[in-house]
Design a protein around this motif. Structure first.
Motif, short mmCIF file in Angstrom:
data_model
loop_
_atom_site.label_atom_id
_atom_site.label_comp_id
_atom_site.label_asym_id
_atom_site.label_seq_id
_atom_site.Cartn_x
_atom_site.Cartn_y
_atom_site.Cartn_z
N UNK A 24 27.87 -29.90 -9.33
CA UNK A 24 28.03 -29.17 -10.59
C UNK A 24 29.22 -29.68 -11.37
N UNK A 25 30.32 -30.02 -10.65
CA UNK A 25 31.51 -30.49 -11.33
C UNK A 25 31.36 -31.94 -11.78
N UNK A 26 30.52 -32.70 -11.07
CA UNK A 26 30.37 -34.12 -11.36
C UNK A 26 29.28 -34.40 -12.39
N UNK A 27 28.34 -33.53 -12.50
CA UNK A 27 27.24 -33.81 -13.41
C UNK A 27 26.32 -32.63 -13.54
N UNK A 28 25.03 -32.89 -13.78
CA UNK A 28 24.05 -31.84 -14.01
C UNK A 28 23.79 -31.05 -12.73
N UNK A 29 23.48 -29.77 -12.92
CA UNK A 29 23.13 -28.93 -11.79
C UNK A 29 21.72 -29.29 -11.33
N UNK A 30 21.49 -29.16 -10.02
CA UNK A 30 20.17 -29.45 -9.49
C UNK A 30 19.93 -28.63 -8.24
N UNK A 31 18.66 -28.45 -7.89
CA UNK A 31 18.31 -27.74 -6.66
C UNK A 31 18.87 -28.48 -5.45
N UNK A 32 18.80 -29.82 -5.48
CA UNK A 32 19.30 -30.62 -4.37
C UNK A 32 20.82 -30.47 -4.23
N UNK A 33 21.51 -30.52 -5.36
CA UNK A 33 22.95 -30.34 -5.32
C UNK A 33 23.34 -28.97 -4.82
N UNK A 34 22.58 -27.96 -5.22
CA UNK A 34 22.85 -26.59 -4.77
C UNK A 34 22.66 -26.49 -3.26
N UNK A 35 21.59 -27.09 -2.75
CA UNK A 35 21.33 -27.05 -1.31
C UNK A 35 22.48 -27.67 -0.53
N UNK A 36 23.00 -28.79 -1.02
CA UNK A 36 24.14 -29.43 -0.37
C UNK A 36 25.38 -28.53 -0.44
N UNK A 37 25.56 -27.90 -1.57
CA UNK A 37 26.71 -27.03 -1.76
C UNK A 37 26.64 -25.83 -0.81
N UNK A 38 25.44 -25.29 -0.61
CA UNK A 38 25.27 -24.15 0.29
C UNK A 38 25.63 -24.53 1.72
N UNK A 39 25.30 -25.74 2.14
CA UNK A 39 25.67 -26.21 3.48
C UNK A 39 27.19 -26.14 3.64
N UNK A 40 27.90 -26.58 2.61
CA UNK A 40 29.38 -26.54 2.66
C UNK A 40 29.89 -25.10 2.65
N UNK A 41 29.25 -24.23 1.86
CA UNK A 41 29.66 -22.83 1.84
C UNK A 41 29.50 -22.18 3.21
N UNK A 42 28.41 -22.47 3.87
CA UNK A 42 28.17 -21.90 5.19
C UNK A 42 29.21 -22.38 6.20
N UNK A 43 29.54 -23.67 6.13
CA UNK A 43 30.56 -24.22 7.03
C UNK A 43 31.91 -23.56 6.77
N UNK A 44 32.23 -23.38 5.49
CA UNK A 44 33.49 -22.74 5.14
C UNK A 44 33.53 -21.29 5.60
N UNK A 45 32.41 -20.58 5.45
CA UNK A 45 32.35 -19.19 5.88
C UNK A 45 32.59 -19.07 7.39
N UNK A 151 28.73 -22.65 -7.30
CA UNK A 151 28.24 -24.03 -7.45
C UNK A 151 28.34 -24.51 -8.89
N UNK A 152 28.11 -23.62 -9.84
CA UNK A 152 28.20 -24.00 -11.25
C UNK A 152 29.58 -24.55 -11.58
N UNK A 153 30.61 -24.01 -10.94
CA UNK A 153 31.89 -24.69 -10.92
C UNK A 153 32.97 -24.22 -11.87
#
Length: 347
Positions: A24-45, A151-153
């Motif tokens: 989201x911070x680097x470019x356009x939002x996407x379902x794929x980018x969101x899925x990757x971001x969620x993986x990181x959120x889960x790890x952080x949680x 994720x939107x950032x």
């Protein structure tokens, strides 16, 4: 061993901080980018201490809400005045409904009002203006909405904090993930608490062991009252009153319309508040031209619009409502609806 664990946790969080510069911070939002971001959120949680089972269950049905991003990015500009806004926010049908529901829940409201020392009419007014008395609470899954906006950032830190608070609510068992519904911004239940507000102010109103602001009316009302009480509410006084100013009034005595944030607004309040006797001496009068009440209380002068708009003397309870929502228009709506609930209406 504990020191090593803390070091490892810190390293994980630093790594995640770097990784959270998302698509989201680097470019356009996407379902794929969101899925990757969620993986990181889960790890952080999990690194923050939440169980893997809870995290996996909470994120099992998480989805990317484009509508939430659109809503966050396109907040309407303020083109209203109070004269046009109030009739729409406090129409006669809402006043009638508020009075009817006040009577319907009067026993419970009076009990909660006495316990928390908050006039029940303000609880009903907040209830009516936040969710039309519980009718419109939002249909978004809160975890999905908060993950999307993180994720939107633009306000990632804020929404990640809300997300971790939402996981805490789930871990404490107050609501299931499927039933944790809210607005596109993650505001929850009949009183539209953000998750951090829930953790700070929600209470178990009926002693069943849960804080259910979605369906349990005792919890909804008690949580609202507890919020107001904790931010300084005084049930011996009302919220404020509309007033008239004399000709050639010095508007530097009023709080500026735009102060930027709550901290600056409170500083402006502290600099400008005076006793009612002092405002009376400066020529300020009730809206009907009569003298101000002879009450030993301080008030600040508030101009929600320009110098030609409505003017209010605001009491300390006004500050409590501004803590709930830093909006002159919202607070004015709550005040006016509460005045109409009290019969006859306050002059």
């Amino acid at each position: 061993m504990k020191l090593l664990t803390n070091i490892i946790t810190l390293a994980v969080l630093i790594m995640l901080g770097i990784m959270s510069q998302s698509t989201a911070a680097k470019g356009a939002l996407s379902e794929e980018g969101f899925a990757e971001y969620v993986v990181n959120l889960k790890t952080e949680a999990i690194a923050n201490g939440f169980s893997e089972a809870l995290v996996n269950k909470s994120f099992a049905k998480v989805t990317f809400h484009k509508r939430a991003v659109k809503a966050d990015r396109s907040q309407p500009e303020n083109i209203e005045t109070l004269d046009t806004y109030l009739p729409k926010r406090v129409p006669k049908w809402k006043v009638d409904k508020a009075r009817a529901l006040y009577k319907e829940h009067q026993v419970l409201l009076n009990q909660i009002g006495e316990q928390y020392q908050v006039q029940p009419r303000f609880i009903v007014a907040l209830w009516g203006l936040e969710t039309n008395f519980g009718q419109y609470t939002g249909g978004y899954n809160v975890i999905s909405a908060l993950a999307t906006l993180a994720y939107e950032g633009r306000r990632e830190t804020f929404f990640k904090k809300q997300l971790m608070a939402a996981l805490t609510i789930l871990a404490e068992g107050h609501i299931s993930n499927d039933n944790m519904k809210g607005s596109w911004a993650g505001a929850m239940g009949q009183n539209q608490f953000m998750p951090t507000s829930f953790l700070s102010y929600a209470v178990d109103g009926d002693g069943d062991g849960k804080k259910d602001i979605w369906q349990n009316q005792a919890d909804v009302f008690a949580s609202m009252a507890n919020y107001l009480r904790k931010v300084g509410w005084d049930d011996e006084f009302t919220w404020g009153r509309q007033v008239k100013l004399p000709e050639n009034f010095d508007y530097n005595l009023a709080i500026p319309k735009n102060t930027g944030n709550r901290q600056n607004w409170l500083k402006a309040w502290a600099k400008t508040e005076k006793t009612l006797a002092q405002w009376q001496a400066l020529g300020v009068r009730r809206s009907d031209g009569t003298n101000l009440p002879s009450v030993d209380i301080k008030a600040a002068l508030v101009l929600p619009d320009d110098k030609n708009g409505r003017v209010y003397l605001a009491y300390d309870n006004y500050k409590s409502l501004m803590h709930w929502n830093l909006s002159y228009y919202f607070v004015s709506s709550v005040g006016h609806l509460s005045d109409h609930i009290k019969f006859p209406p306050i002059k």
